[in-house]
Design a protein around this motif. Structure first.
Motif, PDB file in Angstrom:
ATOM      1  N   MET A  32     -43.801-100.822 -20.500  1.00  0.00           N
ATOM      2  CA  MET A  32     -44.486-101.292 -19.298  1.00  0.00           C
ATOM      3  C   MET A  32     -44.898-102.759 -19.388  1.00  0.00           C
ATOM      4  SD  MET A  32     -46.911 -97.937 -18.737  1.00  0.00           S
ATOM      5  CE  MET A  32     -47.607 -98.424 -17.158  1.00  0.00           C
ATOM      6  N   GLY A  33     -44.730-103.378 -20.560  1.00  0.00           N
ATOM      7  CA  GLY A  33     -45.100-104.784 -20.729  1.00  0.00           C
ATOM      8  C   GLY A  33     -46.600-104.999 -20.800  1.00  0.00           C
ATOM      9  N   ILE A  34     -47.332-103.997 -21.264  1.00  0.00           N
ATOM     10  CA  ILE A  34     -48.789-104.102 -21.375  1.00  0.00           C
ATOM     11  C   ILE A  34     -49.148-104.471 -22.813  1.00  0.00           C
ATOM     12  CG2 ILE A  34     -50.971-102.831 -21.228  1.00  0.00           C
ATOM     13  CD1 ILE A  34     -49.651-101.129 -19.013  1.00  0.00           C
ATOM     14  N   PRO A  35     -49.791-105.612 -23.018  1.00  0.00           N
ATOM     15  CA  PRO A  35     -50.140-106.025 -24.374  1.00  0.00           C
ATOM     16  C   PRO A  35     -51.241-105.148 -24.968  1.00  0.00           C
ATOM     17  CG  PRO A  35     -51.063-107.565 -22.794  1.00  0.00           C
ATOM     18  CD  PRO A  35     -50.227-106.585 -22.015  1.00  0.00           C
ATOM     19  N   PHE A  36     -51.148-104.906 -26.264  1.00  0.00           N
ATOM     20  CA  PHE A  36     -52.137-104.099 -26.965  1.00  0.00           C
ATOM     21  C   PHE A  36     -52.171-104.519 -28.422  1.00  0.00           C
ATOM     22  CE2 PHE A  36     -48.128-102.015 -27.591  1.00  0.00           C
ATOM     23  CZ  PHE A  36     -48.164-101.605 -28.920  1.00  0.00           C
ATOM     24  N   GLU A  37     -53.215-104.099 -29.099  1.00  0.00           N
ATOM     25  CA  GLU A  37     -53.345-104.265 -30.545  1.00  0.00           C
ATOM     26  C   GLU A  37     -53.690-102.899 -31.113  1.00  0.00           C
ATOM     27  OE1 GLU A  37     -52.932-106.869 -32.633  1.00  0.00           O
ATOM     28  OE2 GLU A  37     -52.287-108.108 -30.944  1.00  0.00           O
TER      29      GLU A  37
END
Length: 75
Positions: A32-37
């Protein structure tokens, strides 16, 4: 009224990814192109501010037209 976390809750992550397992959530977030760590256990942490901006809950402000980038207006 309780304050919200800087990160989406487990329920929020399950709702946007339609996945329960952290590995599946990570794959879906990437898709989905959602940035996360990842946290210490590998669970994805998604910034609430990013999602608020993506869904139009908040908008970024535009710099003033008469700004010379040193913080002082030139009127």
């Amino acid at each position: 009224m309780a304050s919200q976390s800087y990160f989406l809750s487990d329920d929020d992550l399950q709702r946007i990814t339609c996945k329960v397992q952290k590995g599946a959530q990570v794959r879906k977030l990437r898709e989905m192109g959602i940035p996360f760590e990842p946290d210490a256990q590998g669970k994805p942490l998604v910034a609430r501010a990013f999602m608020d901006q993506r869904f139009g809950v908040i908008t970024t402000s535009q710099p003033a037209a008469n700004n010379n980038n040193d913080g002082f207006r030139l009127d």
